[in-house]
Design an enzyme around this catalytic site. Structure first.
Site, PDB file in Angstrom:
ATOM      1  N   ASP A  41      -7.946  -5.222  -0.779  1.00  7.84           N
ATOM      2  CA  ASP A  41      -8.426  -6.068  -1.978  1.00  7.84           C
ATOM      3  C   ASP A  41      -7.961  -7.612  -1.568  1.00  7.84           C
ATOM      4  OD1 ASP A  41      -9.412  -4.215  -3.347  1.00  7.84           O
ATOM      5  OD2 ASP A  41      -7.246  -3.305  -3.913  1.00  7.84           O
ATOM      6  N   HIS A  52       0.844  -1.253  -0.048  1.00  7.74           N
ATOM      7  CA  HIS A  52       0.068  -0.123  -0.014  1.00  7.74           C
ATOM      8  C   HIS A  52       0.795   1.097  -0.106  1.00  7.74           C
ATOM      9  CE1 HIS A  52      -3.233   2.750   1.068  1.00  7.74           C
ATOM     10  NE2 HIS A  52      -4.154   1.830   0.627  1.00  7.74           N
TER      11      HIS A  52
HETATM   12  C1  COA Z   1      -0.424  -0.436  -4.087  1.00  9.92           C
HETATM   13  C2  COA Z   1       0.797  -0.204  -4.509  1.00  9.92           C
HETATM   14  C3  COA Z   1       0.848   0.189  -6.135  1.00  9.92           C
HETATM   15  C4  COA Z   1       1.774   0.687  -4.072  1.00  9.92           C
HETATM   16  O1  COA Z   1       2.791   1.121  -4.739  1.00  9.92           O
HETATM   17  P1  COA Z   1       4.067   2.141  -4.331  1.00  9.92           P
HETATM   18  O2  COA Z   1       3.716   2.882  -3.097  1.00  9.92           O
HETATM   19  O3  COA Z   1       4.050   2.994  -5.641  1.00  9.92           O
HETATM   20  O4  COA Z   1       5.102   1.226  -4.088  1.00  9.92           O
HETATM   21  P2  COA Z   1       5.900   0.716  -5.300  1.00  9.92           P
HETATM   22  O5  COA Z   1       5.294   0.041  -6.515  1.00  9.92           O
HETATM   23  O6  COA Z   1       7.119   1.533  -5.885  1.00  9.92           O
HETATM   24  O7  COA Z   1       6.831  -0.606  -4.633  1.00  9.92           O
HETATM   25  C5  COA Z   1       7.973  -0.284  -3.747  1.00  9.92           C
HETATM   26  C6  COA Z   1       8.573  -1.638  -3.670  1.00  9.92           C
HETATM   27  O8  COA Z   1       7.964  -2.437  -3.238  1.00  9.92           O
HETATM   28  C7  COA Z   1       7.520  -3.740  -4.056  1.00  9.92           C
HETATM   29  N1  COA Z   1       6.094  -4.042  -4.075  1.00  9.92           N
HETATM   30  C8  COA Z   1       5.128  -3.229  -3.650  1.00  9.92           C
HETATM   31  N2  COA Z   1       3.993  -3.705  -3.893  1.00  9.92           N
HETATM   32  C9  COA Z   1       4.141  -5.092  -4.276  1.00  9.92           C
HETATM   33  C10 COA Z   1       3.586  -6.340  -4.293  1.00  9.92           C
HETATM   34  N3  COA Z   1       2.194  -6.206  -4.363  1.00  9.92           N
HETATM   35  N4  COA Z   1       4.427  -7.507  -4.935  1.00  9.92           N
HETATM   36  C11 COA Z   1       5.516  -7.377  -4.992  1.00  9.92           C
HETATM   37  N5  COA Z   1       6.372  -6.230  -4.647  1.00  9.92           N
HETATM   38  C12 COA Z   1       5.583  -5.155  -4.538  1.00  9.92           C
HETATM   39  C13 COA Z   1       7.960  -2.970  -5.391  1.00  9.92           C
HETATM   40  O9  COA Z   1       8.207  -3.968  -6.597  1.00  9.92           O
HETATM   41  C14 COA Z   1       9.073  -2.019  -4.903  1.00  9.92           C
HETATM   42  O10 COA Z   1      10.229  -2.989  -4.842  1.00  9.92           O
HETATM   43  P3  COA Z   1      11.787  -2.215  -5.291  1.00  9.92           P
HETATM   44  O11 COA Z   1      11.862  -1.135  -4.404  1.00  9.92           O
HETATM   45  O12 COA Z   1      12.539  -3.611  -5.006  1.00  9.92           O
HETATM   46  O13 COA Z   1      11.502  -1.982  -6.595  1.00  9.92           O
HETATM   47  C15 COA Z   1       1.570  -1.451  -4.781  1.00  9.92           C
HETATM   48  O14 COA Z   1       2.183  -1.865  -3.325  1.00  9.92           O
HETATM   49  C16 COA Z   1       1.135  -2.511  -5.747  1.00  9.92           C
HETATM   50  O15 COA Z   1       1.229  -2.364  -6.853  1.00  9.92           O
HETATM   51  N6  COA Z   1       0.316  -3.556  -4.861  1.00  9.92           N
HETATM   52  C17 COA Z   1      -0.336  -4.604  -5.684  1.00  9.92           C
HETATM   53  C18 COA Z   1      -1.554  -3.907  -6.333  1.00  9.92           C
HETATM   54  C19 COA Z   1      -2.665  -3.732  -5.189  1.00  9.92           C
HETATM   55  O16 COA Z   1      -2.726  -4.581  -4.251  1.00  9.92           O
HETATM   56  N7  COA Z   1      -3.434  -2.586  -5.478  1.00  9.92           N
HETATM   57  C20 COA Z   1      -4.460  -2.177  -4.510  1.00  9.92           C
HETATM   58  C21 COA Z   1      -3.928  -1.204  -3.309  1.00  9.92           C
HETATM   59  S1  COA Z   1      -5.164  -0.878  -2.156  1.00  9.92           S
END
Ligand code: COA
Length: 375
Positions: free
Chosen positions: A311, A260
Protein backbone atom coordinates in the site's frame (compact mmCIF):
# COMPACT_ATOMS: atom_id res chain seq x y z
CA UNK A 1 -3.84 -29.07 24.11
CA UNK A 2 -5.53 -26.26 22.18
CA UNK A 3 -3.21 -23.49 20.97
CA UNK A 4 -4.28 -19.87 21.13
CA UNK A 5 -2.80 -17.59 18.47
CA UNK A 6 -3.92 -13.97 18.62
CA UNK A 7 -4.86 -12.86 15.13
CA UNK A 8 -4.33 -16.49 14.01
CA UNK A 9 -0.64 -15.67 13.46
CA UNK A 10 1.25 -18.71 12.20
CA UNK A 11 -1.88 -20.86 11.95
CA UNK A 12 -2.31 -22.84 8.73
CA UNK A 13 -6.08 -22.84 8.19
CA UNK A 14 -6.28 -24.78 4.89
CA UNK A 15 -4.36 -25.74 1.77
CA UNK A 16 -4.38 -23.57 -1.33
CA UNK A 17 -2.91 -23.93 -4.82
CA UNK A 18 -3.50 -20.27 -5.62
CA UNK A 19 -0.74 -18.27 -4.01
CA UNK A 20 2.10 -18.52 -1.55
CA UNK A 21 3.42 -15.69 0.60
CA UNK A 22 6.95 -16.45 1.80
CA UNK A 23 7.51 -13.99 4.59
CA UNK A 24 11.17 -14.64 5.33
CA UNK A 25 12.25 -14.65 1.68
CA UNK A 26 10.00 -11.79 0.57
CA UNK A 27 8.46 -13.87 -2.20
CA UNK A 28 4.95 -13.96 -3.59
CA UNK A 29 4.00 -16.84 -5.88
CA UNK A 30 0.80 -17.13 -7.94
CA UNK A 31 0.22 -20.77 -9.01
CA UNK A 32 3.96 -21.45 -9.31
CA UNK A 33 4.93 -18.10 -10.86
CA UNK A 34 7.01 -15.63 -8.87
CA UNK A 35 5.40 -12.17 -8.90
CA UNK A 36 8.69 -10.78 -10.29
CA UNK A 37 8.30 -13.15 -13.25
CA UNK A 38 4.70 -12.10 -13.87
CA UNK A 39 4.98 -8.34 -13.36
CA UNK A 40 5.49 -6.63 -16.69
CA UNK A 41 5.19 -9.87 -18.69
CA UNK A 42 1.52 -10.72 -18.33
CA UNK A 43 -1.64 -8.64 -18.25
CA UNK A 44 -4.32 -8.71 -15.55
CA UNK A 45 -6.63 -10.95 -17.58
CA UNK A 46 -3.85 -13.55 -17.89
CA UNK A 47 -3.56 -13.53 -14.09
CA UNK A 48 -7.34 -13.90 -13.76
CA UNK A 49 -7.11 -16.98 -15.98
CA UNK A 50 -4.15 -18.27 -13.97
CA UNK A 51 -6.07 -17.97 -10.70
CA UNK A 52 -9.35 -19.39 -12.01
CA UNK A 53 -7.85 -22.25 -14.02
CA UNK A 54 -4.43 -22.83 -12.46
CA UNK A 55 -2.46 -22.06 -15.63
CA UNK A 56 -1.71 -19.15 -17.92
CA UNK A 57 -3.97 -19.00 -20.97
CA UNK A 58 -2.82 -19.46 -24.54
CA UNK A 59 -3.67 -16.64 -26.98
CA UNK A 60 -7.04 -18.10 -27.90
CA UNK A 61 -8.05 -18.67 -24.28
CA UNK A 62 -6.97 -15.15 -23.37
CA UNK A 63 -9.08 -13.65 -26.16
CA UNK A 64 -12.00 -15.76 -25.04
CA UNK A 65 -11.71 -14.68 -21.39
CA UNK A 66 -11.36 -11.02 -22.37
CA UNK A 67 -14.46 -11.31 -24.53
CA UNK A 68 -16.38 -12.97 -21.71
CA UNK A 69 -15.39 -10.25 -19.24
CA UNK A 70 -16.35 -7.51 -21.71
CA UNK A 71 -19.67 -9.19 -22.37
CA UNK A 72 -20.62 -9.11 -18.65
CA UNK A 73 -20.05 -5.39 -18.08
CA UNK A 74 -23.60 -4.05 -18.36
CA UNK A 75 -25.14 -3.42 -14.92
CA UNK A 76 -28.77 -4.24 -14.05
CA UNK A 77 -30.94 -1.09 -14.38
CA UNK A 78 -31.87 -1.24 -10.71
CA UNK A 79 -28.22 -1.05 -9.76
CA UNK A 80 -27.62 1.95 -12.00
CA UNK A 81 -30.64 3.68 -10.43
CA UNK A 82 -29.22 2.91 -7.00
CA UNK A 83 -25.82 4.36 -7.94
CA UNK A 84 -27.50 7.56 -9.09
CA UNK A 85 -29.54 7.77 -5.87
CA UNK A 86 -26.68 6.87 -3.52
CA UNK A 87 -25.57 9.56 -1.04
CA UNK A 88 -22.87 11.54 -2.84
CA UNK A 89 -20.58 11.45 0.19
CA UNK A 90 -20.76 7.66 0.63
CA UNK A 91 -17.36 6.01 0.65
CA UNK A 92 -16.90 4.09 -2.62
CA UNK A 93 -15.88 0.97 -0.65
CA UNK A 94 -19.30 1.02 1.05
CA UNK A 95 -20.91 1.45 -2.34
CA UNK A 96 -18.95 -1.49 -3.76
CA UNK A 97 -19.85 -3.71 -0.80
CA UNK A 98 -23.54 -2.84 -1.13
CA UNK A 99 -23.64 -3.18 -4.91
CA UNK A 100 -21.89 -6.56 -5.05
CA UNK A 101 -24.45 -7.72 -2.53
CA UNK A 102 -27.19 -6.25 -4.73
CA UNK A 103 -25.89 -8.17 -7.74
CA UNK A 104 -27.06 -11.29 -5.93
CA UNK A 105 -30.64 -9.95 -6.11
CA UNK A 106 -30.43 -9.89 -9.88
CA UNK A 107 -29.04 -13.39 -10.22
CA UNK A 108 -31.80 -15.54 -11.59
CA UNK A 109 -30.25 -18.78 -10.26
CA UNK A 110 -30.48 -20.50 -6.93
CA UNK A 111 -28.03 -18.47 -4.81
CA UNK A 112 -26.87 -21.42 -2.71
CA UNK A 113 -26.11 -23.42 -5.88
CA UNK A 114 -22.60 -24.79 -5.53
CA UNK A 115 -22.13 -26.21 -9.06
CA UNK A 116 -18.75 -25.15 -10.44
CA UNK A 117 -20.06 -23.76 -13.73
CA UNK A 118 -22.68 -21.61 -11.99
CA UNK A 119 -20.11 -20.18 -9.60
CA UNK A 120 -17.56 -19.62 -12.38
CA UNK A 121 -20.20 -17.57 -14.17
CA UNK A 122 -20.77 -15.57 -11.01
CA UNK A 123 -17.04 -15.02 -10.57
CA UNK A 124 -16.91 -13.71 -14.14
CA UNK A 125 -19.89 -11.43 -13.63
CA UNK A 126 -18.62 -9.89 -10.36
CA UNK A 127 -15.07 -9.47 -11.70
CA UNK A 128 -16.37 -7.77 -14.81
CA UNK A 129 -18.91 -5.51 -13.09
CA UNK A 130 -17.03 -4.34 -10.00
CA UNK A 131 -14.94 -1.79 -11.90
CA UNK A 132 -18.03 -0.50 -13.68
CA UNK A 133 -19.85 -0.08 -10.37
CA UNK A 134 -16.90 1.82 -8.89
CA UNK A 135 -16.49 4.15 -11.84
CA UNK A 136 -20.21 4.79 -12.33
CA UNK A 137 -20.56 5.83 -8.70
CA UNK A 138 -17.73 8.33 -9.17
CA UNK A 139 -19.45 9.81 -12.21
CA UNK A 140 -22.85 9.83 -10.53
CA UNK A 141 -21.61 11.54 -7.37
CA UNK A 142 -20.16 14.30 -9.50
CA UNK A 143 -23.45 14.71 -11.35
CA UNK A 144 -21.78 13.62 -14.59
CA UNK A 145 -23.30 11.36 -17.26
CA UNK A 146 -22.45 7.65 -17.06
CA UNK A 147 -20.33 6.83 -20.12
CA UNK A 148 -21.69 3.96 -22.21
CA UNK A 149 -20.01 0.60 -21.71
CA UNK A 150 -17.36 -0.14 -24.32
CA UNK A 151 -16.36 -3.57 -25.56
CA UNK A 152 -13.05 -2.67 -27.16
CA UNK A 153 -11.06 -2.02 -23.98
CA UNK A 154 -9.40 -4.36 -21.48
CA UNK A 155 -10.26 -4.20 -17.78
CA UNK A 156 -7.77 -1.53 -16.61
CA UNK A 157 -8.35 0.67 -19.67
CA UNK A 158 -12.11 0.36 -19.37
CA UNK A 159 -12.07 1.42 -15.72
CA UNK A 160 -9.98 4.52 -16.53
CA UNK A 161 -12.27 5.33 -19.45
CA UNK A 162 -15.40 5.12 -17.28
CA UNK A 163 -13.82 7.26 -14.53
CA UNK A 164 -12.97 10.08 -16.93
CA UNK A 165 -15.23 9.57 -19.95
CA UNK A 166 -12.10 9.64 -22.13
CA UNK A 167 -9.96 6.94 -23.70
CA UNK A 168 -6.90 6.64 -21.44
CA UNK A 169 -3.30 6.87 -22.67
CA UNK A 170 -1.19 3.71 -22.97
CA UNK A 171 1.08 4.54 -20.05
CA UNK A 172 -1.80 5.02 -17.58
CA UNK A 173 -3.30 1.73 -18.78
CA UNK A 174 0.01 -0.12 -18.45
CA UNK A 175 0.51 1.25 -14.94
CA UNK A 176 -2.96 0.36 -13.68
CA UNK A 177 -2.83 -3.05 -15.33
CA UNK A 178 0.45 -3.79 -13.55
CA UNK A 179 -1.07 -2.62 -10.24
CA UNK A 180 -3.98 -5.02 -10.85
CA UNK A 181 -1.50 -7.88 -11.49
CA UNK A 182 0.35 -7.11 -8.25
CA UNK A 183 -2.86 -6.95 -6.18
CA UNK A 184 -4.72 -9.93 -7.65
CA UNK A 185 -4.06 -12.44 -4.87
CA UNK A 186 -2.22 -12.82 -1.59
CA UNK A 187 -3.02 -16.15 0.07
CA UNK A 188 -5.01 -16.00 3.33
CA UNK A 189 -4.96 -12.24 3.92
CA UNK A 190 -7.85 -10.93 6.04
CA UNK A 191 -10.31 -10.23 3.22
CA UNK A 192 -9.63 -13.48 1.37
CA UNK A 193 -9.94 -15.41 4.59
CA UNK A 194 -13.22 -13.57 5.20
CA UNK A 195 -14.44 -14.74 1.80
CA UNK A 196 -13.39 -18.33 2.51
CA UNK A 197 -14.93 -18.39 5.99
CA UNK A 198 -18.10 -16.96 4.54
CA UNK A 199 -18.41 -19.42 1.63
CA UNK A 200 -17.52 -22.32 3.94
CA UNK A 201 -21.05 -22.03 5.34
CA UNK A 202 -22.27 -22.67 1.75
CA UNK A 203 -23.69 -19.20 1.49
CA UNK A 204 -23.35 -17.66 -1.98
CA UNK A 205 -20.52 -16.00 -3.95
CA UNK A 206 -22.07 -12.50 -3.68
CA UNK A 207 -22.23 -12.75 0.12
CA UNK A 208 -18.64 -13.97 0.30
CA UNK A 209 -17.29 -11.21 -1.95
CA UNK A 210 -19.27 -8.44 -0.25
CA UNK A 211 -17.98 -9.66 3.12
CA UNK A 212 -14.45 -9.57 1.69
CA UNK A 213 -14.91 -5.98 0.49
CA UNK A 214 -16.03 -4.96 3.97
CA UNK A 215 -12.90 -6.57 5.39
CA UNK A 216 -10.54 -5.00 2.83
CA UNK A 217 -11.85 -1.53 3.66
CA UNK A 218 -10.22 -1.45 7.11
CA UNK A 219 -7.08 0.69 7.56
CA UNK A 220 -5.02 -2.27 8.76
CA UNK A 221 -5.69 -3.97 5.41
CA UNK A 222 -6.51 -2.40 2.01
CA UNK A 223 -7.65 0.88 3.54
CA UNK A 224 -3.99 1.62 4.29
CA UNK A 225 -3.30 2.96 0.78
CA UNK A 226 -5.80 5.78 1.28
CA UNK A 227 -4.24 6.35 4.71
CA UNK A 228 -0.79 6.70 3.09
CA UNK A 229 -1.80 9.46 0.70
CA UNK A 230 -3.69 11.31 3.43
CA UNK A 231 -0.57 11.10 5.60
CA UNK A 232 1.69 12.36 2.78
CA UNK A 233 -0.64 15.28 2.17
CA UNK A 234 -0.81 16.06 5.87
CA UNK A 235 3.01 16.05 6.12
CA UNK A 236 3.17 18.26 3.04
CA UNK A 237 6.94 18.53 2.53
CA UNK A 238 10.13 16.52 2.79
CA UNK A 239 11.41 18.81 5.55
CA UNK A 240 8.51 17.87 7.83
CA UNK A 241 8.85 14.07 7.47
CA UNK A 242 11.31 13.43 10.30
CA UNK A 243 9.41 15.40 12.94
CA UNK A 244 6.03 14.02 11.83
CA UNK A 245 7.15 10.39 12.03
CA UNK A 246 8.91 10.98 15.36
CA UNK A 247 5.68 12.48 16.77
CA UNK A 248 3.53 9.62 15.49
CA UNK A 249 5.87 6.99 16.89
CA UNK A 250 6.05 8.79 20.22
CA UNK A 251 2.24 8.66 20.35
CA UNK A 252 2.40 4.92 19.46
CA UNK A 253 0.48 5.54 16.24
CA UNK A 254 0.82 3.23 13.26
CA UNK A 255 2.36 4.57 10.06
CA UNK A 256 0.15 3.48 7.18
CA UNK A 257 1.72 1.36 4.44
CA UNK A 258 4.46 0.09 6.75
CA UNK A 259 4.77 -3.36 8.34
CA UNK A 260 3.27 -6.71 7.48
CA UNK A 261 2.04 -9.75 9.38
CA UNK A 262 3.85 -12.22 7.10
CA UNK A 263 6.68 -10.36 5.32
CA UNK A 264 9.62 -9.84 7.63
CA UNK A 265 11.64 -8.44 4.72
CA UNK A 266 10.53 -6.13 1.91
CA UNK A 267 7.11 -6.89 0.42
CA UNK A 268 8.01 -8.12 -3.12
CA UNK A 269 5.25 -5.99 -4.65
CA UNK A 270 6.67 -2.76 -3.20
CA UNK A 271 9.74 -2.40 -5.51
CA UNK A 272 7.54 -2.71 -8.61
CA UNK A 273 5.17 -0.06 -7.31
CA UNK A 274 8.05 2.13 -6.23
CA UNK A 275 9.58 2.00 -9.71
CA UNK A 276 6.26 3.06 -11.21
CA UNK A 277 5.86 5.81 -8.61
CA UNK A 278 9.35 7.19 -9.33
CA UNK A 279 8.68 7.29 -13.07
CA UNK A 280 5.25 8.88 -12.79
CA UNK A 281 6.26 11.54 -10.27
CA UNK A 282 9.29 12.46 -12.41
CA UNK A 283 7.09 12.83 -15.46
CA UNK A 284 4.63 14.96 -13.50
CA UNK A 285 7.45 17.09 -12.13
CA UNK A 286 6.28 16.31 -8.57
CA UNK A 287 9.11 14.26 -7.06
CA UNK A 288 8.23 15.31 -3.51
CA UNK A 289 5.73 12.50 -2.96
CA UNK A 290 8.25 9.79 -3.70
CA UNK A 291 11.01 11.63 -1.84
CA UNK A 292 8.80 11.85 1.25
CA UNK A 293 7.87 8.18 0.90
CA UNK A 294 11.52 7.11 0.62
CA UNK A 295 12.41 9.09 3.72
CA UNK A 296 9.52 7.56 5.71
CA UNK A 297 10.56 4.06 4.61
CA UNK A 298 14.14 4.78 5.63
CA UNK A 299 13.13 6.03 9.10
CA UNK A 300 10.76 3.14 9.73
CA UNK A 301 13.40 0.60 8.80
CA UNK A 302 15.96 2.27 11.04
CA UNK A 303 13.65 2.90 14.01
CA UNK A 304 11.36 -0.13 13.95
CA UNK A 305 12.94 -2.56 11.49
CA UNK A 306 9.68 -2.45 9.51
CA UNK A 307 9.46 -2.39 5.72
CA UNK A 308 7.07 -0.78 3.24
CA UNK A 309 4.16 -2.94 2.12
CA UNK A 310 2.08 -2.99 -1.08
CA UNK A 311 0.00 0.00 0.00
CA UNK A 312 2.93 2.32 0.57
CA UNK A 313 4.00 3.12 -2.99
CA UNK A 314 0.71 2.25 -4.67
CA UNK A 315 -0.68 5.41 -3.03
CA UNK A 316 1.75 7.62 -4.98
CA UNK A 317 1.13 5.62 -8.16
CA UNK A 318 -2.64 6.18 -7.99
CA UNK A 319 -2.24 9.80 -6.95
CA UNK A 320 0.03 10.42 -9.94
CA UNK A 321 -2.55 8.82 -12.22
CA UNK A 322 -5.11 11.38 -11.00
CA UNK A 323 -7.25 8.77 -9.21
CA UNK A 324 -9.43 10.33 -6.44
CA UNK A 325 -8.05 9.53 -2.96
CA UNK A 326 -11.07 7.50 -1.88
CA UNK A 327 -10.66 5.28 -4.97
CA UNK A 328 -7.29 3.86 -3.92
CA UNK A 329 -8.82 1.03 -1.89
CA UNK A 330 -11.55 0.34 -4.48
CA UNK A 331 -8.79 -0.25 -7.07
CA UNK A 332 -7.32 -2.81 -4.68
CA UNK A 333 -10.79 -4.39 -4.39
CA UNK A 334 -11.30 -4.48 -8.16
CA UNK A 335 -8.00 -6.32 -8.66
CA UNK A 336 -8.42 -8.60 -5.64
CA UNK A 337 -11.84 -9.77 -6.88
CA UNK A 338 -9.90 -12.20 -9.08
CA UNK A 339 -8.28 -13.70 -5.98
CA UNK A 340 -11.40 -13.66 -3.81
CA UNK A 341 -13.49 -15.45 -6.41
CA UNK A 342 -10.71 -17.98 -7.11
CA UNK A 343 -10.50 -18.73 -3.37
CA UNK A 344 -14.27 -19.11 -3.15
CA UNK A 345 -14.17 -21.62 -6.00
CA UNK A 346 -11.26 -23.46 -4.38
CA UNK A 347 -13.00 -23.55 -1.00
CA UNK A 348 -16.21 -24.89 -2.55
CA UNK A 349 -14.27 -27.62 -4.35
CA UNK A 350 -13.15 -29.11 -1.04
CA UNK A 351 -15.23 -27.46 1.63
CA UNK A 352 -15.10 -27.84 5.36
CA UNK A 353 -16.85 -25.28 7.58
CA UNK A 354 -14.42 -22.90 9.32
CA UNK A 355 -15.26 -22.97 12.98
CA UNK A 356 -12.32 -22.27 15.30
CA UNK A 357 -12.58 -22.50 19.07
CA UNK A 358 -12.11 -19.70 21.56
CA UNK A 359 -10.43 -19.49 24.92
CA UNK A 360 -13.23 -18.60 27.37
CA UNK A 361 -11.96 -16.08 29.96
CA UNK A 362 -15.37 -14.94 31.28
CA UNK A 363 -16.92 -15.45 34.70
CA UNK A 364 -16.82 -18.98 36.08
CA UNK A 365 -19.78 -21.13 35.07
CA UNK A 366 -22.55 -21.92 37.58
CA UNK A 367 -24.05 -18.46 38.10
CA UNK A 368 -27.75 -18.43 38.99
CA UNK A 369 -30.26 -16.01 37.48
CA UNK A 370 -31.52 -13.42 39.97
CA UNK A 371 -35.20 -12.63 39.20
CA UNK A 372 -35.55 -9.34 37.28
CA UNK A 373 -37.17 -7.22 40.08
CA UNK A 374 -34.36 -8.22 42.46
CA UNK A 375 -31.44 -7.27 40.19
C1 COA B 1 0.05 -4.77 8.81
C2 COA B 1 -0.04 -4.81 10.33
C3 COA B 1 -1.51 -4.74 10.73
C4 COA B 1 0.57 -6.11 10.82
O1 COA B 1 0.32 -6.13 12.14
P1 COA B 1 0.75 -7.28 13.18
O2 COA B 1 1.45 -8.39 12.54
O3 COA B 1 -0.45 -7.59 13.97
O4 COA B 1 1.81 -6.51 14.04
P2 COA B 1 1.46 -5.58 15.26
O5 COA B 1 0.41 -4.57 14.93
O6 COA B 1 1.23 -6.46 16.45
O7 COA B 1 2.83 -4.82 15.41
C5 COA B 1 4.01 -5.37 16.01
C6 COA B 1 4.85 -4.20 16.50
O8 COA B 1 5.25 -3.40 15.39
C7 COA B 1 4.69 -2.11 15.50
N1 COA B 1 4.18 -1.73 14.19
C8 COA B 1 3.70 -2.55 13.24
N2 COA B 1 3.33 -1.83 12.18
C9 COA B 1 3.61 -0.56 12.47
C10 COA B 1 3.43 0.63 11.74
N3 COA B 1 2.90 0.63 10.51
N4 COA B 1 3.79 1.78 12.32
C11 COA B 1 4.33 1.79 13.57
N5 COA B 1 4.51 0.69 14.30
C12 COA B 1 4.16 -0.48 13.75
C13 COA B 1 3.55 -2.23 16.48
O9 COA B 1 3.24 -1.01 17.10
C14 COA B 1 4.08 -3.26 17.43
O10 COA B 1 5.02 -2.64 18.25
P3 COA B 1 5.13 -3.05 19.79
O11 COA B 1 5.51 -4.50 19.79
O12 COA B 1 6.18 -2.13 20.31
O13 COA B 1 3.77 -2.81 20.38
C15 COA B 1 0.73 -3.61 10.93
O14 COA B 1 2.06 -3.64 10.49
C16 COA B 1 0.09 -2.29 10.58
O15 COA B 1 -0.87 -1.87 11.25
N6 COA B 1 0.57 -1.59 9.51
C17 COA B 1 -0.04 -0.35 9.10
C18 COA B 1 -1.27 -0.62 8.28
C19 COA B 1 -0.95 -1.17 6.92
O16 COA B 1 -0.10 -0.66 6.21
N7 COA B 1 -1.67 -2.20 6.52
C20 COA B 1 -1.53 -2.83 5.25
C21 COA B 1 -0.90 -4.17 5.37
S1 COA B 1 -0.56 -4.86 3.78
Amino acid sequence: MAVTSRGLEGIVAAETKLSDVRGQEGKLIYCGYDIDELAGQVCYEEVVHLLWHGRLPNARELDFLKAELRHERELPHGLVDFLRACPKDAHPMDVLRTCVSMLGLYDSGELGEDALDVNRRRALSITSKIGVIAAYFHRARQGQPLPPIRHDLDEAAHFLYLMTGETPGPEAVRTLDMAYVLHADHSFNASTFTARVSISTLTDMYSAVSAAIGSLKGPLHGGANEGVIRMLKEIGSLERVDSYIAEQLAMKRKIMGIGHRVYKVLDPRAPHLKRMAVKLTQELGEPKWIQMSERIAEIMLREKNLHANVDFYSATVYYSLGIPLDYFTPIFAIARTAGWTAHVLEQLADNRLFRPSSDYVGLPAGKKVVPLPER
